[in-house]
Design a protein around this motif. Sequence first.
Motif, PDB file in Angstrom:
ATOM      1  N   SER A 119       0.793  -1.231   0.000  1.00 39.20           N
ATOM      2  CA  SER A 119       0.000   0.000   0.000  1.00 39.20           C
ATOM      3  C   SER A 119       0.823   1.277   0.000  1.00 39.20           C
ATOM      4  N   THR A 120       2.000   1.245   0.614  1.00 41.99           N
ATOM      5  CA  THR A 120       2.815   2.468   0.666  1.00 41.99           C
ATOM      6  C   THR A 120       4.232   2.225   0.132  1.00 41.99           C
ATOM      7  N   THR A 121       4.381   1.221  -0.732  1.00 40.48           N
ATOM      8  CA  THR A 121       5.695   1.006  -1.331  1.00 40.48           C
ATOM      9  C   THR A 121       6.098   2.219  -2.152  1.00 40.48           C
ATOM     10  N   LEU A 122       7.391   2.407  -2.262  1.00 41.53           N
ATOM     11  CA  LEU A 122       7.933   3.529  -3.012  1.00 41.53           C
ATOM     12  C   LEU A 122       8.301   3.114  -4.432  1.00 41.53           C
ATOM     13  N   PHE A 123       7.898   3.942  -5.394  1.00 41.33           N
ATOM     14  CA  PHE A 123       8.344   3.857  -6.786  1.00 41.33           C
ATOM     15  C   PHE A 123       7.961   2.551  -7.466  1.00 41.33           C
ATOM     16  N   LEU A 124       6.868   1.946  -7.014  1.00 41.37           N
ATOM     17  CA  LEU A 124       6.297   0.802  -7.708  1.00 41.37           C
ATOM     18  C   LEU A 124       5.518   1.310  -8.909  1.00 41.37           C
ATOM     19  N   THR A 125       5.687   0.681 -10.058  1.00 42.33           N
ATOM     20  CA  THR A 125       5.036   1.137 -11.283  1.00 42.33           C
ATOM     21  C   THR A 125       4.017   0.123 -11.783  1.00 42.33           C
ATOM     22  N   GLN A 126       3.148   0.575 -12.680  1.00 45.92           N
ATOM     23  CA  GLN A 126       2.137  -0.320 -13.237  1.00 45.92           C
ATOM     24  C   GLN A 126       2.751  -1.489 -14.004  1.00 45.92           C
ATOM     25  N   PRO A 127       3.826  -1.289 -14.793  1.00 42.89           N
ATOM     26  CA  PRO A 127       4.433  -2.453 -15.451  1.00 42.89           C
ATOM     27  C   PRO A 127       4.922  -3.505 -14.472  1.00 42.89           C
ATOM     28  N   GLN A 128       5.470  -3.086 -13.340  1.00 42.49           N
ATOM     29  CA  GLN A 128       5.908  -4.055 -12.333  1.00 42.49           C
ATOM     30  C   GLN A 128       4.714  -4.830 -11.786  1.00 42.49           C
ATOM     31  N   VAL A 129       3.630  -4.113 -11.505  1.00 41.86           N
ATOM     32  CA  VAL A 129       2.419  -4.762 -11.002  1.00 41.86           C
ATOM     33  C   VAL A 129       1.882  -5.744 -12.043  1.00 41.86           C
ATOM     34  N   ASN A 130       1.833  -5.317 -13.295  1.00 41.28           N
ATOM     35  CA  ASN A 130       1.304  -6.170 -14.359  1.00 41.28           C
ATOM     36  C   ASN A 130       2.111  -7.454 -14.526  1.00 41.28           C
ATOM     37  N   ALA A 131       3.409  -7.372 -14.225  1.00 42.46           N
ATOM     38  CA  ALA A 131       4.295  -8.532 -14.408  1.00 42.46           C
ATOM     39  C   ALA A 131       4.215  -9.515 -13.246  1.00 42.46           C
ATOM     40  N   ALA A 132       3.696  -9.079 -12.106  1.00 45.67           N
ATOM     41  CA  ALA A 132       3.673  -9.909 -10.900  1.00 45.67           C
ATOM     42  C   ALA A 132       2.415 -10.772 -10.827  1.00 45.67           C
ATOM     43  N   ILE A 133       2.383 -11.656  -9.860  1.00 43.67           N
ATOM     44  CA  ILE A 133       1.236 -12.530  -9.615  1.00 43.67           C
ATOM     45  C   ILE A 133       0.618 -12.120  -8.282  1.00 43.67           C
ATOM     46  N   GLY A 134      -0.571 -11.570  -8.330  1.00 45.91           N
ATOM     47  CA  GLY A 134      -1.234 -11.123  -7.109  1.00 45.91           C
ATOM     48  C   GLY A 134      -2.643 -11.665  -7.012  1.00 45.91           C
ATOM     49  N   ASP A 135      -3.385 -11.177  -6.030  1.00 42.11           N
ATOM     50  CA  ASP A 135      -4.774 -11.590  -5.866  1.00 42.11           C
ATOM     51  C   ASP A 135      -5.564 -10.455  -5.230  1.00 42.11           C
ATOM     52  N   GLU A 136      -6.810 -10.756  -4.869  1.00 39.63           N
ATOM     53  CA  GLU A 136      -7.667  -9.721  -4.283  1.00 39.63           C
ATOM     54  C   GLU A 136      -7.158  -9.255  -2.927  1.00 39.63           C
ATOM     55  N   ALA A 137      -6.326 -10.064  -2.272  1.00 36.54           N
ATOM     56  CA  ALA A 137      -5.796  -9.697  -0.959  1.00 36.54           C
ATOM     57  C   ALA A 137      -4.531  -8.852  -1.054  1.00 36.54           C
ATOM     58  N   THR A 138      -4.005  -8.659  -2.256  1.00 37.91           N
ATOM     59  CA  THR A 138      -2.824  -7.812  -2.441  1.00 37.91           C
ATOM     60  C   THR A 138      -3.249  -6.353  -2.368  1.00 37.91           C
ATOM     61  N   THR A 139      -2.614  -5.596  -1.492  1.00 40.73           N
ATOM     62  CA  THR A 139      -2.950  -4.183  -1.325  1.00 40.73           C
ATOM     63  C   THR A 139      -1.977  -3.339  -2.138  1.00 40.73           C
ATOM     64  N   LEU A 140      -2.508  -2.549  -3.071  1.00 38.53           N
ATOM     65  CA  LEU A 140      -1.679  -1.747  -3.967  1.00 38.53           C
ATOM     66  C   LEU A 140      -1.668  -0.276  -3.556  1.00 38.53           C
ATOM     67  N   PRO A 141      -0.627   0.456  -3.952  1.00 38.44           N
ATOM     68  CA  PRO A 141      -0.588   1.888  -3.674  1.00 38.44           C
ATOM     69  C   PRO A 141      -1.667   2.641  -4.453  1.00 38.44           C
ATOM     70  N   GLU A 142      -1.993   3.788  -3.962  1.00 36.29           N
ATOM     71  CA  GLU A 142      -2.958   4.662  -4.634  1.00 36.29           C
ATOM     72  C   GLU A 142      -2.493   4.949  -6.068  1.00 36.29           C
ATOM     73  N   GLY A 143      -3.419   4.841  -7.010  1.00 40.89           N
ATOM     74  CA  GLY A 143      -3.110   5.178  -8.394  1.00 40.89           C
ATOM     75  C   GLY A 143      -2.720   4.009  -9.269  1.00 40.89           C
ATOM     76  N   LEU A 144      -2.455   2.835  -8.686  1.00 41.71           N
ATOM     77  CA  LEU A 144      -2.109   1.667  -9.473  1.00 41.71           C
ATOM     78  C   LEU A 144      -3.326   0.750  -9.585  1.00 41.71           C
ATOM     79  N   SER A 145      -3.463   0.103 -10.753  1.00 39.14           N
ATOM     80  CA  SER A 145      -4.631  -0.733 -11.023  1.00 39.14           C
ATOM     81  C   SER A 145      -4.325  -2.212 -10.798  1.00 39.14           C
ATOM     82  N   ARG A 146      -5.312  -2.930 -10.308  1.00 38.93           N
ATOM     83  CA  ARG A 146      -5.190  -4.364 -10.104  1.00 38.93           C
ATOM     84  C   ARG A 146      -5.437  -5.062 -11.438  1.00 38.93           C
ATOM     85  N   PRO A 147      -4.464  -5.830 -11.944  1.00 36.91           N
ATOM     86  CA  PRO A 147      -4.660  -6.547 -13.211  1.00 36.91           C
ATOM     87  C   PRO A 147      -5.872  -7.467 -13.147  1.00 36.91           C
ATOM     88  N   ALA A 148      -6.594  -7.568 -14.246  1.00 39.99           N
ATOM     89  CA  ALA A 148      -7.807  -8.387 -14.266  1.00 39.99           C
ATOM     90  C   ALA A 148      -7.502  -9.840 -13.953  1.00 39.99           C
TER      91      ALA A 148
END
Length: 261
Positions: free
Chosen positions: A228-257
Amino acid sequence: MATPELRSDCARCFGLCCVLLPFSASAGFGVDKPGGRPCHNLLDDDGCRIHATLREDGWPGCTVFECFGAGQQVSQVTYGGTSWREQDNLAEMAAVLSVMRQLHEMLAHLVEVARRSPDPDADVVRSEIEQLTTADPETLLRADVDDLHERVGRLLAEASARVRRPWPAAHDHTRADLAGRRVAGDHRGSAFRGALLIAADLRGADLRDADLLGADLRDTDVRGCDLSTTLFLTQPQVNAAIGDEATTLPEGLSRPARWRS
């Protein structure tokens, strides 16, 4: 000078990444394609023929890529709404897109600095870059992007140190090779700058205030992580990772479908 949009809006772009950029099948793009040749999936209206099924059809690289809004900026501002289809300067446009994407990514990080740890020096550089994003192609191609990277890099490091200072027991994993490893537990305030985290298992880790600038998160398992408060995490990094509904993302980043499945 207003900050340009820092998220891609494909509806206002002329499919520049699908035309100007080279890509390869080994990198997840289905086929090998040189720069300057339109992707065979690009439609006449600049839409994508397989946009809804990119991963299923063997094009996961497209789902990870993010231009930080550079595509619409180049399409609508730099070239004034004139498509590549109406010009004979694809090499120039490709170089301009590369420069603009770097400028927009730097701006995205500087905007975060302003939000998390304001710095007058960072504001000066941010204004300089914002002005440059509105320049003509010749000015953009003359810009000393390496110098800007160096200056912005120092400012980001300083901001990171300020934000992470309350966590004296944090770990320093800068440029560490953690590929495939289990990296669980409390990592609040830790530095993962440039770390190799390919296929690493971070399930349930607490990464609040951790610095993830440039970390390679391809297939990194962040299910249940607090980002939720990680520094300098980008959308491409998020898109490349494996997450779920329990993963908390920083403000402004979208959860991949695909994280919902």
